[in-house]
Design an enzyme around this catalytic site. Structure first.
Site, PDB file in Angstrom:
ATOM      1  N   GLU A  60     -56.707  16.306  -5.286  1.00  0.00           N
ATOM      2  CA  GLU A  60     -55.499  15.508  -5.063  1.00  0.00           C
ATOM      3  C   GLU A  60     -54.367  16.092  -5.916  1.00  0.00           C
ATOM      4  O   GLU A  60     -54.491  17.163  -6.501  1.00  0.00           O
ATOM      5  CB  GLU A  60     -55.767  14.042  -5.447  1.00  0.00           C
ATOM      6  CG  GLU A  60     -56.276  13.862  -6.859  1.00  0.00           C
ATOM      7  CD  GLU A  60     -56.718  12.440  -7.173  1.00  0.00           C
ATOM      8  OE1 GLU A  60     -56.316  11.511  -6.451  1.00  0.00           O
ATOM      9  OE2 GLU A  60     -57.459  12.258  -8.157  1.00  0.00           O
ATOM     10  N   ASP A  99     -49.523  10.451 -14.015  1.00  0.00           N
ATOM     11  CA  ASP A  99     -49.188  11.332 -12.887  1.00  0.00           C
ATOM     12  C   ASP A  99     -47.844  12.028 -13.065  1.00  0.00           C
ATOM     13  O   ASP A  99     -46.980  11.980 -12.191  1.00  0.00           O
ATOM     14  CB  ASP A  99     -49.179  10.550 -11.565  1.00  0.00           C
ATOM     15  CG  ASP A  99     -50.423   9.702 -11.362  1.00  0.00           C
ATOM     16  OD1 ASP A  99     -51.506  10.165 -11.756  1.00  0.00           O
ATOM     17  OD2 ASP A  99     -50.309   8.590 -10.825  1.00  0.00           O
TER      18      ASP A  99
END
Length: 528
Positions: free
Chosen positions: A187, A15
């Site tokens: 997301e 991420d």
């Protein structure tokens, strides 16, 4: 011409959020249930990277005691404006089933090395929050919106709300600005502004083998957003032959030499589909098309090797392979599980030159485990330690562990049995099923210093031991490590393999174990 070799942050570093301040480049990555929270790597040239700091170092900033596996810190966002660094992060308390309890916070610092502030609570409406600093001085938070209701899209869109620096809170209306594309599971939103457009970069398709990065844009920050007609801008879906799988969850940066790059999550299978190093960070070179859409050079599939920017090389000294525990605090590569390293259970000063661990809860605990571990960052590596430990009964254990989470680990440990005495053996958990792998454990009665070694070659580990500095001998047979991966579980999970030192005393008497050193050395395939 310099080349960047991917992944740039090997091992469990998912991420990525990239930031440039002047000619310094920083990447923040998720740490989930491992403490301290958020890894920040630093580079001067996008080729060479070093682990620089962790901003969440206090329990007041991140209290994860009791957090579930793959809870904790998800998808941090690192940004900078007017002399201040901003770090946004989620602390996930629950995530399995219809509901997700996802609390979003902000900490700030005027120096990347800290000190970082106490957290400001933002919201809990979803995860993957990101802060955007507009050129008019206003600041905006975006995060994905979670919808628990039956029959609804759980990934309900990207919501936008203004953040007030003066009031230290979100203010004004909340607006859902983007419902996502047909890839779904929208997301990881990040906002950028370029040539009069607001660009919304999102992660879609789920964080496994259909993962992707998609782009949309709008003339106004609150939409409507038009979708890039060539989406996804990055994905490895449908390309099982390439080395970098799971490509998605990206962020972009413009270099001080006016070149563009995208960092992104990736995974490398060691066997079939199993990525036991976890989800890693890679980088791709980008450009803007004539119609002002961002494109990955050679994309949308990611490349193992990428042209570096026109920046002079800036290598860093290699990290030491051996830790003799001669410093009063843990080295930067070490992490602890859910709780900060406190003198009550881990000390480097009580016996100088040794790491002393006081045994606490078992390997299935989500509260107080006595474990100090580092990421496995190569498919081929050797880890070694020397243990001094005198257990009094079978409820006391200490040794060298390969740990994924409470359900999956492989543990070379010393304990004491009523009849056999002080013994060395291997215990394992696969999907929560406990097992003892040696029919006859090794007698180490009277041995003061026990060398423990793990040799990992691809999808297998071979354990070794030595008695009081003697010859090394194998412990059992080679063991598969593929269950130490996101992909082995019956439910979605998100971390990677850690190699660690730990002690357990489930009797509650906190028996201590001393470790003289720890070494981690990456090797070539079949080199051992």
């Amino acid at each position: 011409m310099a080349i960047i070799t991917n992944p740039i942050l090997p091992g469990f570093n998912p991420d990525p959020s990239i930031l440039r301040v002047g000619d310094d480049y920083y990447i923040a990555t998720s740490t989930f249930e491992w403490f301290p929270g958020v890894q920040i790597h630093h580079s001067k040239d996008l080729v060479h990277w070093r682990l620089l700091t962790h901003p969440l170092t206090r329990k007041s900033q991140l209290n994860m005691e009791g957090n579930i596996d793959s809870g904790g810190v998800w998808a941090p966002c690192l940004s900078y404006d007017n002399g201040t660094f901003y770090l946004i992060y989620t602390d996930v308390k629950s995530r399995v089933g219809a509901f997700k309890d996802t609390h979003n916070y902000l900490v700030t610092a005027t120096d990347i090395m800290g000190p970082w502030s106490e957290p400001i609570y933002l919201n809990s409406s979803g995860f993957d929050p990101s802060l955007f600093h507009d050129d008019d001085g206003r600041k905006w938070l975006v995060n994905m919106l979670w919808d628990h209701r039956k029959g609804h899209n759980r990934f309900a869109g990207t919501v936008l709300q203004e953040y007030s620096v003066e009031e230290q809170k979100l203010v004004g209306p909340v607006k859902n600005i983007f419902k996502g594309t047909e890839l779904k599971l929208t997301e990881g939103p990040h906002l950028y502004k370029w040539h009069g457009y607001y660009y919304l970069l999102t992660a879609e398709g789920g964080t496994q083998y259909n993962h992707a990065a998609t782009m949309a844009r709008s003339k106004t920050i609150d939409g409507p957003y038009e979708v890039d007609p060539q989406n996804p801008v990055l994905t490895s879906a449908g390309r099982p032959e390439i080395a970098l799988q799971k490509a998605g969850h990206a962020s972009v940066v413009q270099t001080h030499t006016n070149e563009w790059y995208m960092v992104h999550l990736t995974g490398r299978p060691v066997q079939d589909k199993y990525c036991n190093l976890g989800r890693e960070t890679a980088i791709q070179r980008c450009y803007w098309s004539d119609d002002l859409w961002l494109r990955v050079e050679g994309g949308p599939a990611p490349s193992l090797q990428v042209q570096a920017p026109d920046i002079a090389p800036h290598p860093f000294a290699p990290a030491p392979e051996r830790d003799d525990f001669d410093q009063p605090v843990l080295a930067i590569d070490w992490s602890t599980l859910r709780i900060p390293p406190e003198e009550s259970w881990v000390t480097l000063t009580e016996r100088p030159g040794y790491l002393r661990l006081r045994g606490m809860e078992s390997m299935i605990s989500t509260h107080r485990q006595s474990m100090v571990a580092r990421r496995q960052q190569s498919f081929h590596c050797v880890s070694e330690t020397c243990l001094e430990f005198e257990p009094e009964h079978y409820q006391q254990m200490a040794g060298l562990i390969l740990y994924y989470d409470t359900m999956d680990y492989i543990y070379l440990r010393v304990t004491r049995h009523e009849d056999a005495g002080k013994s060395l053996g291997i215990i394992q958990s696969v999907k929560g099923q406990y097992d003892e792998l040696l029919e006859q454990e090794i007698d180490v009665e009277g041995v003061q210093r026990i060398g423990l070694k793990a040799v990992i070659e691809g999808e297998h580990v071979q354990f070794w031991y030595s008695a009081d500095g003697g010859e090394w001998s194998p412990v059992g047979e080679k063991i598969s490590v593929i269950h130490l991966s996101d992909d082995f579980s019956d439910y979605v999970r998100f971390t990677g393999t850690f190699i660690g030192l730990c002690a357990q005393d489930v009797s509650g008497s906190r028996k201590h174990a001393d470790f003289d050193y720890f070494s981690y050395r990456e090797t070539e395939a079949n080199a051992y």
